[in-house]
Design an enzyme around this catalytic site. Structure first.
Site, mmCIF file in Angstrom:
data_model
loop_
_atom_site.group_PDB
_atom_site.id
_atom_site.type_symbol
_atom_site.label_atom_id
_atom_site.label_comp_id
_atom_site.label_asym_id
_atom_site.label_seq_id
_atom_site.Cartn_x
_atom_site.Cartn_y
_atom_site.Cartn_z
ATOM 1 C CB CYS A 68 -1.813 -6.343 10.099
ATOM 2 S SG CYS A 68 -2.657 -7.170 8.755
ATOM 3 N NE ARG A 89 1.520 -1.227 10.142
ATOM 4 C CZ ARG A 89 2.728 -1.690 9.886
ATOM 5 N NH1 ARG A 89 3.757 -0.953 10.153
ATOM 6 N NH2 ARG A 89 2.900 -2.876 9.371
ATOM 7 C CD1 TRP A 128 -5.583 -3.111 4.407
ATOM 8 C CD2 TRP A 128 -4.325 -4.673 3.433
ATOM 9 N NE1 TRP A 128 -5.523 -2.819 3.066
ATOM 10 C CE2 TRP A 128 -4.768 -3.757 2.441
ATOM 11 C CE3 TRP A 128 -3.515 -5.729 3.035
ATOM 12 C CZ2 TRP A 128 -4.425 -3.878 1.097
ATOM 13 C CZ3 TRP A 128 -3.176 -5.853 1.690
ATOM 14 C CH2 TRP A 128 -3.631 -4.932 0.739
ATOM 15 C CG ASN A 184 0.964 -7.581 11.856
ATOM 16 O OD1 ASN A 184 -0.244 -7.699 12.055
ATOM 17 N ND2 ASN A 184 1.625 -6.472 12.132
ATOM 18 N N GLY A 185 1.456 -10.947 8.913
ATOM 19 C CA GLY A 185 2.232 -11.817 8.026
ATOM 20 C C GLY A 185 1.345 -12.880 7.406
ATOM 21 C CD GLU A 197 5.617 9.805 -6.780
ATOM 22 O OE1 GLU A 197 5.530 8.660 -7.236
ATOM 23 O OE2 GLU A 197 5.242 10.104 -5.632
ATOM 24 C CE LYS A 218 2.019 10.279 -4.081
ATOM 25 N NZ LYS A 218 3.215 9.561 -4.198
ATOM 26 C CD GLU A 250 -0.594 7.378 -3.804
ATOM 27 O OE1 GLU A 250 -0.537 6.327 -3.169
ATOM 28 O OE2 GLU A 250 0.400 8.097 -4.022
ATOM 29 C CG HIS A 284 4.761 6.424 -31.408
ATOM 30 N ND1 HIS A 284 5.084 6.303 -32.745
ATOM 31 C CD2 HIS A 284 5.701 7.248 -30.869
ATOM 32 C CE1 HIS A 284 6.191 6.986 -32.987
ATOM 33 N NE2 HIS A 284 6.574 7.587 -31.862
ATOM 34 C CE LYS A 333 3.735 5.946 4.498
ATOM 35 N NZ LYS A 333 3.821 6.773 3.272
HETATM 36 C C1 F6R Z 1 2.553 5.798 -3.140
HETATM 37 C C2 F6R Z 1 3.199 4.930 -2.179
HETATM 38 C C3 F6R Z 1 3.550 3.552 -2.577
HETATM 39 C C4 F6R Z 1 4.895 3.147 -1.964
HETATM 40 C C5 F6R Z 1 5.199 1.671 -2.254
HETATM 41 C C6 F6R Z 1 6.550 1.278 -1.699
HETATM 42 O O1 F6R Z 1 2.364 7.076 -2.644
HETATM 43 O O2 F6R Z 1 3.437 5.312 -1.066
HETATM 44 O O3 F6R Z 1 3.583 3.414 -3.962
HETATM 45 O O4 F6R Z 1 5.885 3.970 -2.493
HETATM 46 O O5 F6R Z 1 4.211 0.868 -1.701
HETATM 47 O O6 F6R Z 1 6.601 1.459 -0.322
HETATM 48 P P1 F6R Z 1 7.967 1.530 0.436
HETATM 49 O O7 F6R Z 1 8.682 2.760 -0.034
HETATM 50 O O8 F6R Z 1 7.604 1.600 1.881
HETATM 51 O O9 F6R Z 1 8.742 0.300 0.084
#
Ligand code: F6R
Length: 612
Positions: A2, A27, A75, A101-102, A485, A489, A492, A508, A607
């Site tokens: 948020c 965000r 959010w 927020n929170g 990773e 990518k 998502e 397996h 984010k």
């Molecule tokens: C994927 C992504 C998320 C963050 C995860 C941790 O592309 O961005 O998986 O890596 O939410 O976020 P941070 O690094 O901000 O703790």
């Protein structure tokens, strides 16, 4: 996730707040709203589900002139995304508005009390409306907003970044924080509050970082900060040096693409800024002595998502270089398995935002058990950074796209540097090995640029493959960590169901899913495991898979077994993740683009994940 923006000053607050909220769109949010206090002591609240554009459409043509206001992008946590659940929320009198927020943990209990004792009728399902009404009830008693917020917060359990305004007191904005970031911006024609610096960067570069349990009273020409006992505290001004333009797209179609291209600079900065003239690593802001390092008998790396994947590579690097056992855990699981931690543990938290609640909670748990906490963080002054004993900042610059790219590669650089630093302090990394690593790392930015030069080729491959439905990523050794990773990518941002697995594990069970045309992305960069990877590729090819491989230049034998090959420049096996992830990021980007996805803001994602 948020976002909060507030303004009090000479200008009209409406435009400033909406503009600030737009800077926080990255965000992730599902509704937005604004509350304005007019000079005539009126409170105007407008809120709308969906994008900020919906809110703008709603208020178009309305005279919303006011010098004080608060805005929010929400959010959903308590209650679905809707107009009524959107912030700001008001108290029953309609005089007080709150953005939050929170999460308020005792909101049920407070709601019951407010309903039964004070006859409050709630309109929304949110915990924030409970806070607004609690402040409202306290305002009735105190007849003063500052005193009312202070009194109300004594009753609240949970986390909050709060902005509060009252129609009867249009000369002030009250803010408070606990476990949710909030800053105060000091402008020339007024002052601001925001959950994130980019929201106010256009107007000010001098800010106060509000600490936990503090509240602030912000007026047009004055800011006062108070501690938990309501004693005034002095705060040093934090000067923001990074450029607002750094947060814009600079001609790229998406922030994600821009950020992929910023990796050579981010890697170079993260590296070079920690190197003295003799090429020795100097970890600024880190006070780990030789004795400290020798005292550790284990390392825990804890993080979420992409940052967790960086931790997997960190395990390889630190175990190899510092000869110490490393466990890697996802933060949301860590706390619930009573991990064996004591004062001989080095706990490394990795987080781009520094606000991920799971990571923060794990960090607190580790600290409670006596661990030394080192964090690898991108956002300066974030909660993870502030609660750590030592901080290793990545120099990725602001990462706006939800999908993390440059934060990941700079986190990897930190992992290698921490491993080298610890190994060096312990006297177990020879000069020769050390030099080799440093030379190889210093050559990475140039090599990443060479991979980026292959963008067109990767875009062409993506164009052929973007309709695939299920994708498998396979690799061996350190390549298997990269495959996780790469797969994340893709899923998502393109919403393709993809799955990563250690190549040797395929037989397996999972190989049962390989059929004619299944896309398998094979990461085969490890010289010592190359032959074994070729066998794995043959296994899936024999079952009809379409194979796209990532391999080192020169290992051309892979062309016979694969349908497509993307080469990365030659480098030592240990640091290939810094290179091999780049084509996978580009591939995911172009697949998503071909599928018409909202790349920078994928559905269901935010984010910064500040809820458990
Ligand atoms: C994927 C992504 C998320 C963050 C995860 C941790 O592309 O961005 O998986 O890596 O939410 O976020 P941070 O690094 O901000 O703790």
């Amino acid at each position: 996730m948020c976002g909060i923006v507030g303004y009090i000053g000479e200008e009209n607050a409406t435009g400033i707040i909406i503009e600030g909220l737009k800077k926080l769109e990255y965000r992730g949010y599902d509704s937005s709203g604004i509350a304005l206090c007019t000079k005539e002591n009126k409170l105007l609240v407008r809120k709308k589900k969906g994008r900020i554009a919906n809110l703008e459409k709603m208020i178009k043509g309305e005279d919303l002139t006011a010098n004080l206001g608060i805005g929010h992008t929400r959010w959903a946590t308590h209650g679905a995304p809707s107009d009524v659940n959107a912030h700001p929320h008001t108290d029953m009198s309609g005089k007080i508005a709150v953005v939050h927020n929170g999460i308020i943990e005792n909101f049920m209990e407070l709601k019951k009390e407010l309903t039964e004792k004070h006859g409050v009728e709630f309109k929304s399902e949110t915990d924030t409306e409970v806070v607004a009404n609690l402040i409202g009830v306290c305002y009735e008693e105190e007849k003063d907003l500052e005193a009312a917020v202070y009194k109300a917060l004594k009753r609240v359990r949970g986390s909050y970044g709060l902005g509060v305004v009252c129609a009867d007191e249009p000369d002030k904005l009250v803010a408070a924080r606990k476990d949710s970031p909030l800053i105060i911006g000091l402008g020339k024609r007024g002052n601001f509050i925001a959950s994130d610096i980019p929201a106010v960067l256009k107007y000010c570069r001098q800010i106060y970082l509000l600490e936990n349990n503090e509240m602030a009273v912000i007026k047009e020409n004055d800011v006062k900060i108070y501690d938990a006992d309501h004693k005034e505290v002095q705060r040093e001004v934090f000067n923001v040096t990074w450029d607002a333009d750094a947060a814009e797209k600079e001609g790229y179609e998406h922030f994600m693409l821009k950020e992929i291209h910023e990796q050579p600079d981010g890697i170079r900065d993260t590296l070079v800024r920690r190197m003295d003239d003799d090429g020795e690593i100097v970890l600024d802001g880190i006070n780990l002595t030789k004795e400290d390092i020798e005292n550790f008998d284990k390392v825990y790396i804890v993080a979420c998502g992409t940052a967790y994947h960086a931790g997997l590579i960190g395990k390889y690097a630190i175990e190899k270089l510092a000869k110490i056992s490393v466990e890697v855990d996802v933060a949301s699981e860590f706390r619930y398995r009573d991990p064996f931690i004591d004062d001989k543990t080095l706990f490394i938290a990795i987080s781009q935002s520094g606000e991920t609640l799971d990571t923060l909670a794990a960090l607190r748990e580790a600290k409670k058990k006596g661990a030394r906490v080192l964090s690898v963080v991108n956002v300066v002054g974030s909660s993870v950074a502030r609660e750590s004993d030592d901080v290793f900042y990545t120099w990725a610059g602001p990462e706006i796209a939800v999908a993390s790219t440059k934060a990941y590669t700079t986190q990897l650089v930190c992992m290698y540097m921490i491993g080298l630093y610890m190994g060096r302090k312990k006297g177990i990394v020879s000069d020769e090995t050390y030099r080799k690593y440093i030379d190889e790392l210093m050559a990475v930015p140039e090599k990443v640029s060479k991979i980026l030069d292959q963008e067109e080729k990767i875009a062409d491959i993506a164009k052929k493959l973007y309709t695939k439905n299920g994708v498998f990523y396979i690799g061996r050794g350190i390549d298997s960590a990269v495959s996780y990773e790469g797969s994340l990518k893709l899923k998502e941002i393109s919403y393709i169901n993809s799955f990563a697995i250690a190549a040797g594990e395929l037989k397996h069970g999972t190989i049962a899913l390989i059929e004619q045309g299944t896309l398998v992305i094979a990461i085969a960069t490890q010289d010592k495991l190359f032959e074994k990877m070729l066998s794995n590729i043959k296994e899936v090819k024999a079952r009809g898979a379409f194979v796209m491989a990532v391999a080192k230049e020169g290992n051309t034998a892979i062309e016979e077994e694969s349908n497509e090959v993307i080469y990365i420049p030659q480098c030592m096996d240990e640091i290939t993740p810094l290179l091999s992830i780049v084509p996978l990021q580009l591939f995911a980007y172009y697949v998503a683009r071909n599928r018409g996805c909202d790349i920078d803001k994928p559905k269901n994602l935010a984010k910064s994940v500040t809820v458990e």
